[in-house]
Design a protein around this motif. Structure first.
Motif, short mmCIF file in Angstrom:
data_model
loop_
_atom_site.label_atom_id
_atom_site.label_comp_id
_atom_site.label_asym_id
_atom_site.label_seq_id
_atom_site.Cartn_x
_atom_site.Cartn_y
_atom_site.Cartn_z
N ILE A 69 0.91 -1.08 0.13
CA ILE A 69 -0.06 0.12 -0.09
C ILE A 69 0.98 1.10 -0.08
N ILE A 70 1.67 1.21 0.89
CA ILE A 70 2.70 2.48 0.95
C ILE A 70 3.52 2.70 -0.43
N VAL A 71 3.97 1.44 -1.05
CA VAL A 71 4.73 1.51 -2.31
C VAL A 71 3.58 2.13 -3.37
N ALA A 72 2.46 1.65 -3.40
CA ALA A 72 1.38 1.88 -4.51
C ALA A 72 1.16 3.20 -4.36
N GLY A 73 1.05 3.72 -3.16
CA GLY A 73 0.61 5.19 -2.90
C GLY A 73 1.74 6.01 -3.42
N ALA A 74 3.12 5.75 -2.94
CA ALA A 74 4.07 6.38 -3.30
C ALA A 74 4.60 6.51 -4.94
N THR A 75 4.33 5.65 -5.55
CA THR A 75 4.75 5.45 -6.86
C THR A 75 3.39 6.02 -7.71
N TYR A 76 2.21 5.79 -7.29
CA TYR A 76 1.07 6.55 -7.85
C TYR A 76 1.34 8.07 -7.68
N GLY A 77 1.99 8.43 -6.71
CA GLY A 77 1.94 10.28 -6.50
C GLY A 77 3.11 10.72 -7.22
N TYR A 78 3.95 9.67 -7.54
CA TYR A 78 5.31 10.31 -8.25
C TYR A 78 5.39 9.63 -9.67
N ASN A 79 4.18 8.92 -10.14
CA ASN A 79 4.42 8.39 -11.46
C ASN A 79 4.51 9.32 -12.56
N LYS A 80 4.06 10.70 -12.26
CA LYS A 80 3.85 11.45 -13.36
C LYS A 80 5.12 12.54 -13.32
N ARG A 81 6.07 12.11 -12.35
CA ARG A 81 7.25 13.02 -12.41
C ARG A 81 8.02 12.57 -13.79
N ASP A 82 8.87 13.60 -14.27
CA ASP A 82 9.60 13.32 -15.33
C ASP A 82 11.28 13.32 -15.23
N ASP A 83 11.46 13.34 -13.80
CA ASP A 83 12.75 13.17 -13.37
C ASP A 83 13.05 12.22 -12.30
N GLU A 84 14.49 12.18 -12.03
CA GLU A 84 15.06 10.94 -11.13
C GLU A 84 14.20 10.78 -9.67
N TRP A 85 13.51 11.82 -9.23
CA TRP A 85 12.86 11.75 -7.89
C TRP A 85 11.79 11.00 -8.24
N ALA A 86 11.08 10.57 -9.40
CA ALA A 86 9.88 9.79 -9.42
C ALA A 86 10.26 8.36 -8.76
N TRP A 87 11.77 8.03 -8.72
CA TRP A 87 12.08 6.78 -8.21
C TRP A 87 12.84 6.94 -6.76
N ARG A 88 13.68 8.10 -6.72
CA ARG A 88 14.49 8.43 -5.56
C ARG A 88 13.61 8.72 -4.34
N VAL A 89 12.63 9.53 -4.26
CA VAL A 89 11.93 9.63 -3.19
C VAL A 89 11.29 8.25 -2.60
N PRO A 90 10.67 7.34 -3.64
CA PRO A 90 10.09 6.18 -3.02
C PRO A 90 11.19 5.18 -2.25
N LEU A 91 12.45 5.27 -3.14
CA LEU A 91 13.53 4.67 -2.23
C LEU A 91 13.92 5.10 -0.94
N ALA A 92 13.99 6.29 -0.63
CA ALA A 92 14.10 7.13 0.36
C ALA A 92 13.05 6.85 1.54
N LEU A 93 12.05 6.54 1.33
CA LEU A 93 11.11 6.10 2.12
C LEU A 93 11.43 4.91 2.96
N GLN A 94 12.28 4.01 2.37
CA GLN A 94 12.74 2.93 3.40
C GLN A 94 13.37 3.09 4.58
#
Length: 552
Positions: free
Chosen positions: A228-253
């Motif tokens: 759920i956390i991942v789905a919410g994070a990646t859904y919130g950032y999936n429209k970004r067009d830069d590296e933070w689209a995946w680095r922010v979800p990684l930082a949530l770890q």
């Protein structure tokens, strides 16, 4: 002065390692045996609700240990354009995260290749590598977990793993290539292996008999929370067009390891582990911390544990990996390995590759992420429903009926994908994928952990759960490649037709369970030892009567 301090510390450690009870005197002590009888009878008489009211702290600490699986779930390649199951909450967070990465447009454009008609996509070999690296690391971790846990205990082993988890997240977060991200995932996989090996064993050892099913089923809920956390994070950032689209979800770890480390430090050690080490006084304190009505009940529980440990000790000395494959323990190890491995074959891969599966079924990327979030939330609901199921139905019943349901749904999915495709068939496949995931999360997933934690002997539990999880990875790693091939546009591109494949493997799982899966609900660990030692057929476990005074 410094040398004196070192000597004192060594003396203190030596004292802690000295057993304060001789187990060979336990079975000859009539008073202790009477206490053991009373303790075991009391556990059998205790209902689920009474056990929960009397042992709230045991439930709390079991949940905290299971929660370590969340962070693993979130970085997996499975929810994206790869497939496979991911470990628990710590493990859950990490593993699901990788899966969503490969479905992120920014990630695809940064590291993928352009495929005519499909757009940017991560090549199949890299999708498999992203997930397999974590699983390979976990494979190493689970083999280390058994011997380390036998030496240090569940608490300190988990604390060390959480510290290692904090350190290895840095590699994935700062990775600037798929190669480095794969290396980071491999190193993160090592502590994942510790979490998944220890969580079910610890949870099953600290709660009363009536709560074993519900508390070990919490492991599956940890997966769902992570997803759920991942789905919410990646859904919130999936429209970004830069590296933070995946680095922010990684930082949530980093949200999980430190708070969990503090809580695990405060948790009591498993009294069963302490008894096995001969530390009777500490075991009694752990029992009291886990919640008992009186000092008399605590003594009864302690005596019950001492009796079971002594019976098992007469079967062998210090536990080793080779002991898992000797005598009746071979049967128990085989059941544990089969239950773990079967999680890859009865619909779980559909659940864990949800986002990419929805896209391949013809759903738009944005709606695919929305459906994935809905799917994750429904999994959480299913996990909650599994608690009353484990309380009122047998383990075999839940597993067999859950598998039967998913077999039907998987073949329906294949049929739906085989007819003329339209928007209606696209959504039908998506709905079937969600329902398959829901059934797995409410039946097969949670009950598998209950069966695994109850099947192994106390003496070999840490080693057994570790080897069982290793069998899971042995089965999963080739399935990752197969699942990627089934769905990926650069592979076989079968979409929903993969239901035929997973439906067929689910049939095999059902047949294996029908003939070889014993019923251990309401059985104490002593009773389970006796049933296996007598070589009782699996389908007669439930009807066989074991007297409270038997010590075989």
């Amino acid at each position: 002065m410094a040398e004196a301090i070192i000597v004192n510390e060594k003396d203190e450690l030596a004292k802690q390692e000295q057993p304060d009870i001789l187990h060979d005197e336990v079975l000859a002590n009539s008073d202790l045996m009477n206490d053991a009888f009373d303790g075991e009878n009391r556990e059998h008489e205790m209902g689920v609700w009474d056990a929960a009211k009397q042992h709230p702290w045991a439930c709390f600490w079991a949940f905290i240990m299971c929660f370590t699986i969340i962070s693993n779930r979130t970085t997996s390649p499975l929810l994206g354009k790869t497939t496979a199951d991911a470990p628990q909450v710590m493990e859950s967070f990490d593993m699901f995260l990788n899966g969503n990465f490969v479905a992120l447009t920014a990630f695809q454009e940064e590291y993928g290749v352009y495929v005519e008609g499909s757009g940017w996509t991560i090549p199949t070999k890299w999708q498999s590598a992203l997930f397999q690296s974590g699983q390979c690391g976990a494979f190493v971790g689970v083999f280390l977990a058994g011997p380390v846990t036998n030496r240090l205990g569940y608490r300190w082993t988990t604390i060390v793993a959480l510290m290692l988890m904090n350190a290895t997240i840095f590699i994935s977060f700062f990775a600037n290539s798929l190669t480095l991200l794969v290396v980071g995932q491999a190193l993160e996989g090592v502590p994942w292996g510790f979490f998944i090996a220890n969580a079910p064993a610890y949870a099953s050892e600290i709660v009363p008999l009536a709560l074993r099913g519900a508390c070990t089923a919490t492991l599956q809920m940890s997966w769902s929370i992570g997803s759920i956390i991942v789905a919410g994070a990646t859904y919130g950032y999936n429209k970004r067009d830069d590296e933070w689209a995946w680095r922010v979800p990684l930082a949530l770890q980093w949200l999980f390891p430190t708070p969990l480390l503090i809580l695990i430090f405060l948790a009591p050690e498993s009294p069963w582990w302490l008894i096995r080490r001969g530390r009777r006084a500490e075991a009694l304190r752990s029992i009291e911390r886990l919640g008992v009505e009186s000092a008399e009940h605590a003594q009864n529980s302690l005596a019950m544990m001492e009796r079971t440990v002594e019976i098992e000790a007469k079967m062998g000395g210090n536990p080793t990996l080779l002991d898992l494959f000797k005598g009746t323990d071979l049967r128990r190890t085989t059941i544990t390995c089969l239950m773990y491995a079967s999680q890859n074959f009865a619909g779980n891969l559909i659940a864990n590759q949800a986002t990419f599966f929805f896209e391949q079924a013809g759903i738009s990327p944005d709606k695919a992420f929305q459906l994935n979030l809905i799917n994750s939330c429904l999994q959480f609901v299913a996990n909650g429903l599994s608690w009353p199921l484990t309380a009122y139905f047998d383990r075999r019943t839940i597993y067999l009926y859950g598998t039967t349901t998913n077999i039907v749904l998987l073949f329906l999915l294949g049929i739906c994908a085989s007819i003329h495709q339209s928007e209606a068939t696209n959504y039908a496949q998506a709905v079937l994928g969600i329902v398959i995931s829901f059934v797995f999360a409410g039946t097969l997933g949670p009950i598998s952990y209950s069966i695994i934690s109850e099947t192994s002997s106390i003496r070999l539990r840490a080693l057994s759960t570790a080897v069982g999880r290793a069998a899971y990875y042995v089965a999963e790693i080739p399935m990752i490649y197969l699942a990627s091939q089934l769905l990926n546009p650069t592979g076989w591109n079968l979409a929903g037709k993969c239901g035929y494949v997973w439906g067929g493997t689910a049939v095999i799982c059902w047949l294996m369970a029908f003939f070889f899966l014993p019923e251990l609900k309401h059985r104490s660990y002593r009773e389970a030892d006796i049933l296996f030692n007598r070589k009782v057929p699996a389908r007669k476990f439930k009807s066989t009567i074991i007297d409270v005074a038997e010590n075989e």
